[in-house]
Design a protein around this motif. Structure first.
Motif, PDB file in Angstrom:
ATOM      1  N   HIS A 126       0.860  -0.988  -0.108  1.00 23.72           N
ATOM      2  CA  HIS A 126      -0.165   0.183  -0.002  1.00 23.72           C
ATOM      3  C   HIS A 126       0.819   1.294  -0.019  1.00 23.72           C
ATOM      4  N   PHE A 127       0.309   2.322  -0.257  1.00 21.19           N
ATOM      5  CA  PHE A 127       0.918   3.575  -0.287  1.00 21.19           C
ATOM      6  C   PHE A 127       0.815   4.061   1.126  1.00 21.19           C
ATOM      7  N   ASP A 128       1.991   4.622   1.579  1.00 19.69           N
ATOM      8  CA  ASP A 128       2.067   5.206   2.996  1.00 19.69           C
ATOM      9  C   ASP A 128       1.153   6.679   3.007  1.00 19.69           C
ATOM     10  N   LEU A 145       2.875  10.045   3.640  1.00 27.14           N
ATOM     11  CA  LEU A 145       3.824  10.358   2.531  1.00 27.14           C
ATOM     12  C   LEU A 145       3.023  10.618   1.189  1.00 27.14           C
ATOM     13  N   VAL A 146       2.011  10.060   1.066  1.00 20.83           N
ATOM     14  CA  VAL A 146       0.953  10.587  -0.130  1.00 20.83           C
ATOM     15  C   VAL A 146       0.654  11.935   0.083  1.00 20.83           C
ATOM     16  N   LEU A 147       0.029  12.409   1.170  1.00 19.60           N
ATOM     17  CA  LEU A 147      -0.281  13.634   1.325  1.00 19.60           C
ATOM     18  C   LEU A 147       0.902  14.889   1.094  1.00 19.60           C
ATOM     19  N   ALA A 148       2.169  14.263   1.551  1.00 17.90           N
ATOM     20  CA  ALA A 148       3.356  15.204   1.414  1.00 17.90           C
ATOM     21  C   ALA A 148       3.647  14.966  -0.041  1.00 17.90           C
ATOM     22  N   ARG A 149       3.817  14.019  -0.578  1.00 15.97           N
ATOM     23  CA  ARG A 149       4.900  13.835  -1.751  1.00 15.97           C
ATOM     24  C   ARG A 149       4.017  13.289  -3.094  1.00 15.97           C
ATOM     25  N   GLY A 150       2.689  12.775  -2.669  1.00 15.38           N
ATOM     26  CA  GLY A 150       1.737  12.484  -3.820  1.00 15.38           C
ATOM     27  C   GLY A 150       2.135  10.706  -4.103  1.00 15.38           C
ATOM     28  N   TYR A 151       1.502  10.123  -4.887  1.00 16.08           N
ATOM     29  CA  TYR A 151       1.851   8.833  -5.385  1.00 16.08           C
ATOM     30  C   TYR A 151       3.228   8.565  -5.988  1.00 16.08           C
ATOM     31  N   GLN A 152       4.075   8.508  -5.289  1.00 12.77           N
ATOM     32  CA  GLN A 152       5.288   8.234  -5.875  1.00 12.77           C
ATOM     33  C   GLN A 152       5.861   6.754  -5.457  1.00 12.77           C
ATOM     34  N   PRO A 153       6.669   6.126  -6.534  1.00 15.13           N
ATOM     35  CA  PRO A 153       6.922   4.886  -6.034  1.00 15.13           C
ATOM     36  C   PRO A 153       7.747   4.597  -4.841  1.00 15.13           C
ATOM     37  N   VAL A 189       7.242   5.577  -1.912  1.00 17.50           N
ATOM     38  CA  VAL A 189       6.461   5.925  -0.813  1.00 17.50           C
ATOM     39  C   VAL A 189       5.359   4.838  -0.752  1.00 17.50           C
ATOM     40  N   PHE A 190       5.501   3.718  -1.605  1.00 18.54           N
ATOM     41  CA  PHE A 190       4.909   2.631  -1.517  1.00 18.54           C
ATOM     42  C   PHE A 190       5.496   1.401  -0.734  1.00 18.54           C
ATOM     43  N   VAL A 191       4.628   0.858   0.174  1.00 20.71           N
ATOM     44  CA  VAL A 191       5.237   0.044   1.136  1.00 20.71           C
ATOM     45  C   VAL A 191       4.756  -1.382   0.414  1.00 20.71           C
ATOM     46  N   ARG A 202       3.900 -13.887 -13.746  1.00 22.38           N
ATOM     47  CA  ARG A 202       5.006 -13.564 -12.677  1.00 22.38           C
ATOM     48  C   ARG A 202       5.115 -12.086 -13.006  1.00 22.38           C
ATOM     49  N   GLU A 203       3.800 -11.453 -13.079  1.00 23.30           N
ATOM     50  CA  GLU A 203       3.867 -10.092 -13.025  1.00 23.30           C
ATOM     51  C   GLU A 203       2.505  -9.299 -12.456  1.00 23.30           C
ATOM     52  N   ILE A 204       2.387  -8.198 -11.817  1.00 27.10           N
ATOM     53  CA  ILE A 204       1.330  -7.665 -11.306  1.00 27.10           C
ATOM     54  C   ILE A 204       1.346  -6.031 -11.561  1.00 27.10           C
ATOM     55  N   VAL A 205      -0.032  -5.722 -11.883  1.00 25.57           N
ATOM     56  CA  VAL A 205      -0.363  -4.463 -12.430  1.00 25.57           C
ATOM     57  C   VAL A 205      -0.747  -3.687 -10.945  1.00 25.57           C
ATOM     58  N   VAL A 206       0.146  -2.773 -10.199  1.00 25.44           N
ATOM     59  CA  VAL A 206      -0.566  -2.186  -8.924  1.00 25.44           C
ATOM     60  C   VAL A 206      -0.949  -0.949  -9.261  1.00 25.44           C
ATOM     61  N   PRO A 207      -2.345  -0.455  -8.931  1.00 26.65           N
ATOM     62  CA  PRO A 207      -2.780   0.928  -9.217  1.00 26.65           C
ATOM     63  C   PRO A 207      -1.691   1.923  -8.750  1.00 26.65           C
ATOM     64  N   ARG A 208      -1.605   2.953  -9.675  1.00 30.34           N
ATOM     65  CA  ARG A 208      -0.688   4.033  -9.151  1.00 30.34           C
ATOM     66  C   ARG A 208       0.788   3.529  -8.966  1.00 30.34           C
ATOM     67  N   LEU A 209       1.035   2.445  -9.085  1.00 29.13           N
ATOM     68  CA  LEU A 209       2.621   2.019  -8.873  1.00 29.13           C
ATOM     69  C   LEU A 209       3.106   1.503 -10.276  1.00 29.13           C
TER      70      LEU A 209
END
Length: 293
Positions: free
Chosen positions: A72-74, A77-85, A87-89, A126-133
């Motif tokens: 998930h996105f933290d 950190l999303v509030l401060a920096r947006g959906y950046q890779p 900040v994804f946990v 062997r792959e997955i699409v994660v929203p916003r990531l």
């Protein structure tokens, strides 16, 4: 090439070890199917160690959501920096994919269907699409291994054919009496080899008793030995004391067995019956019976 695990401490599982190593080396996903206490997790940990790969374990239950599995996105950190890779946990699935490790899902048939569907593309492509990531591809060596108890119907769901179509199955039944005795010897203090073998025989007897639908695993014998040892110390009696052993058996086994609905007896009654059959009657009982006669 990975080193074979024969003699590595996985007792009496050479065949299953070989099959699992071969399946993972071929790129297959695997389901280890068998009752509790048959060494599924121990086997996989040894295989992962021999492969020198990471090992991510998740426990299957109703609370295992796709977000907990994938990551998930933290929020802060999303509030401060947006959906950046950055900040994804990463969750255990993405961690295993990035590291080329093994994802181990315990109790597969307790995992919600929505979460299982998340695994389908990963197991196939062997792959997955994660929203916003975006797209996450698995590094070489990644594999999915799941475990399930086919005899447990409480709180479980039917695993879809789509999951089975993407996995290979290795059945793991109970080990031999000799193997279980070796396991107990490695894991718990015992007064003698003969006592240990009787403890294992008692536990194995719960699996075939006509009034029990679920018996105990070798973990029951391990706990039986450990509790008997502590009771003997506390009471100042020999470690093979009959009463200490019975009391330990009631504690260690009565909660592990499941009495059939057709039976009118309590678990404790059945354990007492089996204990007397394996360890003999209480000391002095035979003399008392002969005196009355």
């Amino acid at each position: 090439m990975t080193a074979p695990l024969t003699g590595s401490g996985v007792v009496d599982r050479e065949r299953e070890t070989e099959l699992l190593e071969a399946a993972l080396a071929s790129g297959a996903n695997v389901v280890l199917e068998g009752p509790p206490g048959t060494g599924k997790t121990t086997l996989l940990r040894r295989v992962a160690a021999a492969r020198a790969t990471s090992f991510a374990l998740v426990e299957g239950n109703a609370e295992l959501t796709p977000a907990r599995l994938v990551g998930h996105f933290d929020p802060a950190l999303v509030l401060a920096r947006g959906y950046q890779p950055e900040v994804f946990v990463d969750g255990p699935l993405v961690t295993a994919m990035r590291e080329g490790g093994l994802l181990y899902v315990e109790e597969l048939n307790r995992v919600p269907e929505e979460t299982l569907n998340t695994l389908l593309a990963v197991m196939s492509e062997r792959e997955i699409v994660v929203p916003r990531l975006g797209l996450v591809r698995a590094a070489p060596g990644f594999g999915v291994v799941a475990a399930m108890n086919p005899y447990d119907a409480v709180g479980t769901a039917r695993v879809s054919s789509a999951v089975y179509d993407r996995t290979c199955r290795i059945a793991m039944g109970y080990q031999s009496a000799q193997a279980e005795s070796r396991i107990v010897a490695l894991r718990a203090p015992v007064p003698s080899d003969a006592w240990r073998d009787r403890a294992v025989a008692l536990v194995r007897a719960t699996r075939s008793h006509q009034e029990l639908r679920v018996g105990a695993s070798v973990r029951g014998a391990i706990d039986l030995a450990g509790i008997t040892h502590q009771l003997a110390l506390a009471r100042g009696v020999p470690e093979d004391d009959w009463q200490a052993g019975l009391d330990a058996a009631l504690v260690a086994l009565s909660g592990r067995i499941r009495v059939d609905e057709s039976s009118t007896r309590r678990p404790e009654e059945i354990i007492e019956e089996l204990y007397a059959a394996v360890f003999g009657p209480p000391p002095g009982a035979e003399e008392s019976d002969s005196g009355e006669a």
